[in-house]
Design a protein around this motif. Structure first.
Motif, PDB file in Angstrom:
ATOM      1  N   LEU A 101       0.903  -1.478  -0.062  1.00  0.00           N
ATOM      2  CA  LEU A 101      -0.119  -0.133   0.154  1.00  0.00           C
ATOM      3  C   LEU A 101       0.615   1.277   0.121  1.00  0.00           C
ATOM      4  CD1 LEU A 101      -2.323  -2.299   0.860  1.00  0.00           C
ATOM      5  CD2 LEU A 101      -3.070  -0.683   1.824  1.00  0.00           C
ATOM      6  N   VAL A 102       0.418   2.343  -1.092  1.00  0.00           N
ATOM      7  CA  VAL A 102       1.167   3.274  -0.809  1.00  0.00           C
ATOM      8  C   VAL A 102       0.295   4.859  -1.440  1.00  0.00           C
ATOM      9  CG1 VAL A 102       3.449   2.198  -2.061  1.00  0.00           C
ATOM     10  CG2 VAL A 102       1.816   3.201  -4.352  1.00  0.00           C
ATOM     11  N   ALA A 103       1.406   6.045  -1.025  1.00  0.00           N
ATOM     12  CA  ALA A 103       0.807   6.991  -0.782  1.00  0.00           C
ATOM     13  C   ALA A 103       0.597   7.446  -2.379  1.00  0.00           C
ATOM     14  CB  ALA A 103       0.510   7.239   0.246  1.00  0.00           C
ATOM     15  N   THR A 104       2.134   7.406  -2.691  1.00  0.00           N
ATOM     16  CA  THR A 104       2.104   8.464  -3.776  1.00  0.00           C
ATOM     17  C   THR A 104       3.054   7.756  -4.582  1.00  0.00           C
ATOM     18  OG1 THR A 104       4.393   9.434  -2.884  1.00  0.00           O
ATOM     19  CG2 THR A 104       2.631  10.430  -2.520  1.00  0.00           C
ATOM     20  N   GLU A 105       3.385   8.564  -6.192  1.00  0.00           N
ATOM     21  CA  GLU A 105       4.131   7.235  -7.435  1.00  0.00           C
ATOM     22  C   GLU A 105       5.329   7.142  -6.140  1.00  0.00           C
ATOM     23  OE1 GLU A 105       4.532   6.147 -11.549  1.00  0.00           O
ATOM     24  OE2 GLU A 105       3.049   7.460 -10.527  1.00  0.00           O
ATOM     25  N   ASP A 106       6.013   8.357  -5.677  1.00  0.00           N
ATOM     26  CA  ASP A 106       7.506   8.507  -5.365  1.00  0.00           C
ATOM     27  C   ASP A 106       7.633   7.023  -4.805  1.00  0.00           C
ATOM     28  OD1 ASP A 106       8.592  10.418  -7.276  1.00  0.00           O
ATOM     29  OD2 ASP A 106       8.470  11.967  -5.500  1.00  0.00           O
ATOM     30  N   GLN A 107       6.188   6.585  -3.135  1.00  0.00           N
ATOM     31  CA  GLN A 107       6.852   5.821  -2.033  1.00  0.00           C
ATOM     32  C   GLN A 107       6.491   4.698  -3.022  1.00  0.00           C
ATOM     33  OE1 GLN A 107       3.133   5.505  -0.007  1.00  0.00           O
ATOM     34  NE2 GLN A 107       4.864   4.484   2.324  1.00  0.00           N
ATOM     35  N   ALA A 161      13.854  -2.081  -4.212  1.00  0.00           N
ATOM     36  CA  ALA A 161      13.997  -2.243  -2.903  1.00  0.00           C
ATOM     37  C   ALA A 161      14.977  -3.487  -3.349  1.00  0.00           C
ATOM     38  CB  ALA A 161      12.828  -2.543  -1.562  1.00  0.00           C
ATOM     39  N   PRO A 162      15.515  -4.247  -2.938  1.00  0.00           N
ATOM     40  CA  PRO A 162      16.512  -6.064  -3.656  1.00  0.00           C
ATOM     41  C   PRO A 162      15.801  -6.541  -3.740  1.00  0.00           C
ATOM     42  CG  PRO A 162      18.066  -3.985  -1.948  1.00  0.00           C
ATOM     43  CD  PRO A 162      16.356  -3.420  -1.488  1.00  0.00           C
ATOM     44  N   THR A 201     -12.462   6.598  -4.488  1.00  0.00           N
ATOM     45  CA  THR A 201     -11.509   5.273  -5.157  1.00  0.00           C
ATOM     46  C   THR A 201      -9.794   5.597  -4.981  1.00  0.00           C
ATOM     47  OG1 THR A 201     -12.304   7.087  -7.180  1.00  0.00           O
ATOM     48  CG2 THR A 201     -10.543   6.837  -7.711  1.00  0.00           C
ATOM     49  N   LEU A 202      -9.788   3.868  -5.630  1.00  0.00           N
ATOM     50  CA  LEU A 202      -8.817   4.006  -5.625  1.00  0.00           C
ATOM     51  C   LEU A 202      -7.956   3.026  -6.649  1.00  0.00           C
ATOM     52  CD1 LEU A 202      -8.409  -0.026  -5.110  1.00  0.00           C
ATOM     53  CD2 LEU A 202     -10.052   0.993  -2.572  1.00  0.00           C
ATOM     54  N   ILE A 203      -6.883   2.903  -6.192  1.00  0.00           N
ATOM     55  CA  ILE A 203      -5.725   2.090  -7.642  1.00  0.00           C
ATOM     56  C   ILE A 203      -5.311   1.090  -7.658  1.00  0.00           C
ATOM     57  CG2 ILE A 203      -5.349   2.428  -9.630  1.00  0.00           C
ATOM     58  CD1 ILE A 203      -4.828   5.165  -9.289  1.00  0.00           C
ATOM     59  N   LEU A 204      -6.009  -0.306  -8.493  1.00  0.00           N
ATOM     60  CA  LEU A 204      -5.086  -1.727  -8.104  1.00  0.00           C
ATOM     61  C   LEU A 204      -3.523  -1.458  -8.968  1.00  0.00           C
ATOM     62  CD1 LEU A 204      -8.368  -3.992  -7.197  1.00  0.00           C
ATOM     63  CD2 LEU A 204      -6.093  -3.566  -5.581  1.00  0.00           C
ATOM     64  N   PHE A 205      -2.704  -2.111  -8.784  1.00  0.00           N
ATOM     65  CA  PHE A 205      -1.884  -2.097 -10.040  1.00  0.00           C
ATOM     66  C   PHE A 205      -1.557  -3.771  -9.644  1.00  0.00           C
ATOM     67  CE2 PHE A 205      -1.260   2.360  -8.936  1.00  0.00           C
ATOM     68  CZ  PHE A 205      -1.480   2.954 -10.518  1.00  0.00           C
ATOM     69  N   VAL A 206      -1.027  -4.194 -10.903  1.00  0.00           N
ATOM     70  CA  VAL A 206      -0.940  -5.403 -10.827  1.00  0.00           C
ATOM     71  C   VAL A 206       0.289  -5.474 -11.766  1.00  0.00           C
ATOM     72  CG1 VAL A 206      -0.649  -8.064 -11.455  1.00  0.00           C
ATOM     73  CG2 VAL A 206      -2.590  -7.185 -10.697  1.00  0.00           C
ATOM     74  N   LEU A 207       1.433  -5.411 -11.893  1.00  0.00           N
ATOM     75  CA  LEU A 207       2.802  -5.554 -12.102  1.00  0.00           C
ATOM     76  C   LEU A 207       3.785  -6.323 -11.725  1.00  0.00           C
ATOM     77  CD1 LEU A 207       3.088  -1.617 -10.897  1.00  0.00           C
ATOM     78  CD2 LEU A 207       2.762  -2.180 -12.460  1.00  0.00           C
ATOM     79  N   GLU A 208       4.968  -6.302 -12.958  1.00  0.00           N
ATOM     80  CA  GLU A 208       5.838  -7.443 -13.024  1.00  0.00           C
ATOM     81  C   GLU A 208       7.503  -5.876 -13.805  1.00  0.00           C
ATOM     82  OE1 GLU A 208       5.699 -11.063 -14.816  1.00  0.00           O
ATOM     83  OE2 GLU A 208       4.392 -11.985 -14.141  1.00  0.00           O
ATOM     84  N   LYS A 209       8.313  -7.116 -13.217  1.00  0.00           N
ATOM     85  CA  LYS A 209       9.080  -6.311 -12.874  1.00  0.00           C
ATOM     86  C   LYS A 209      10.645  -6.832 -14.233  1.00  0.00           C
ATOM     87  CE  LYS A 209      12.565  -2.500 -12.402  1.00  0.00           C
ATOM     88  NZ  LYS A 209      12.714  -1.432 -12.143  1.00  0.00           N
ATOM     89  N   ARG A 210      10.207  -6.918 -15.518  1.00  0.00           N
ATOM     90  CA  ARG A 210      11.202  -7.259 -16.312  1.00  0.00           C
ATOM     91  C   ARG A 210      11.823  -6.210 -17.554  1.00  0.00           C
ATOM     92  NH1 ARG A 210       7.629 -12.258 -18.262  1.00  0.00           N
ATOM     93  NH2 ARG A 210       7.377 -13.554 -16.459  1.00  0.00           N
ATOM     94  N   LYS A 211      13.217  -6.489 -17.966  1.00  0.00           N
ATOM     95  CA  LYS A 211      14.011  -5.429 -18.598  1.00  0.00           C
ATOM     96  C   LYS A 211      13.121  -5.745 -20.289  1.00  0.00           C
ATOM     97  CE  LYS A 211      18.518  -6.092 -16.903  1.00  0.00           C
ATOM     98  NZ  LYS A 211      18.248  -5.054 -15.918  1.00  0.00           N
ATOM     99  N   GLU A 212      12.887  -4.642 -20.259  1.00  0.00           N
ATOM    100  CA  GLU A 212      11.905  -4.381 -21.451  1.00  0.00           C
ATOM    101  C   GLU A 212      12.643  -4.550 -22.550  1.00  0.00           C
ATOM    102  OE1 GLU A 212       8.661  -1.074 -23.315  1.00  0.00           O
ATOM    103  OE2 GLU A 212       9.450  -0.842 -21.524  1.00  0.00           O
ATOM    104  N   ALA A 252       2.967   0.654 -18.299  1.00  0.00           N
ATOM    105  CA  ALA A 252       4.657   0.524 -19.287  1.00  0.00           C
ATOM    106  C   ALA A 252       5.740   1.247 -18.465  1.00  0.00           C
ATOM    107  CB  ALA A 252       4.319   0.600 -20.609  1.00  0.00           C
ATOM    108  N   GLY A 253       6.688   0.965 -17.532  1.00  0.00           N
ATOM    109  CA  GLY A 253       7.218   1.625 -16.804  1.00  0.00           C
ATOM    110  C   GLY A 253       6.636   2.371 -15.610  1.00  0.00           C
ATOM    111  N   ARG A 254       5.794   1.840 -15.013  1.00  0.00           N
ATOM    112  CA  ARG A 254       5.467   2.502 -14.100  1.00  0.00           C
ATOM    113  C   ARG A 254       6.342   2.435 -13.015  1.00  0.00           C
ATOM    114  NH1 ARG A 254      -0.123   4.505 -13.367  1.00  0.00           N
ATOM    115  NH2 ARG A 254       0.177   5.527 -10.985  1.00  0.00           N
ATOM    116  N   PHE A 255       6.378   3.343 -11.634  1.00  0.00           N
ATOM    117  CA  PHE A 255       7.207   3.127 -10.445  1.00  0.00           C
ATOM    118  C   PHE A 255       8.762   2.565 -10.380  1.00  0.00           C
ATOM    119  CE2 PHE A 255       2.852   1.636  -9.472  1.00  0.00           C
ATOM    120  CZ  PHE A 255       2.528   3.046  -8.360  1.00  0.00           C
ATOM    121  N   GLY A 256       8.840   3.092 -12.088  1.00  0.00           N
ATOM    122  CA  GLY A 256      10.775   2.472 -12.436  1.00  0.00           C
ATOM    123  C   GLY A 256      10.594   1.708 -13.033  1.00  0.00           C
TER     124      GLY A 256
END
Length: 152
Positions: free
Chosen positions: A27-33, A40-41, A69-80, A136-140
């Motif tokens: 759970l996060v408050a901002t995109e930076d968070q 994180a490692p 309003t709440l936003i659910l993200f389902v994300l994966e980290k892979r090298k595009e 695409a490319g969300r949260f870094g």
């Protein structure tokens, strides 16, 4: 006044329960968070991120109301850069499936269609709409899907 937000946060903390292979949400408050937490490692490849609920309240002191309003993200980290088109398709299909499972659970818990009936944390809330967006490319550098859920 913020009772629904409190209940939504408690619900979101445990939304993954009884869903095999769905990780506990962050759970996060901002995109930076979110960027800080996700990068994180030792973070697993697939993550669920939930932006803390927001509310727009209106009315008088006896009848405060408004959408939440709440936003659910389902994300994966892979090298595009090294991902094949087939791997990209697989990533979006698999994250869409996970999002679908989360949304189905949420709607069932909200409407009372789950085996246990309506979740007490969602009592008094109703579904207004969902906006589902590919990410695409969300949260870094994380790809997948998001669903902005509006409740009344």
């Amino acid at each position: 006044m913020l009772e629904k937000i409190t209940r939504l946060i408690k619900y979101c903390r445990h939304i993954h329960e009884n869903l095999p292979d769905v990780p506990a949400p962050l759970l996060v408050a901002t995109e930076d968070q979110g960027t800080l937490v996700l990068n994180a490692p030792n973070r697993a490849a697939r993550q669920i991120v939930i932006a803390l609920p927001q509310a727009t309240l209106a009315g008088d002191c006896d009848h405060i109301r408004g959408p939440h309003t709440l936003i659910l993200f389902v994300l994966e980290k892979r090298k595009e850069q090294t991902r094949t088109p087939e791997q990209t398709d697989k990533l979006y299909l698999e994250t869409a499936d996970t999002l679908n499972r989360l949304l189905t659970k949420f709607i069932n818990d909200l409407s009372g269609a789950s085996p246990d009936g309506q979740c007490p944390l969602l009592c008094g809330m109703g579904f207004v709409e969902a906006e589902i967006v590919p990410e695409a490319g969300r949260f870094g550098g994380w790809d997948g899907w998001s669903a902005a859920l509006t409740l009344k």
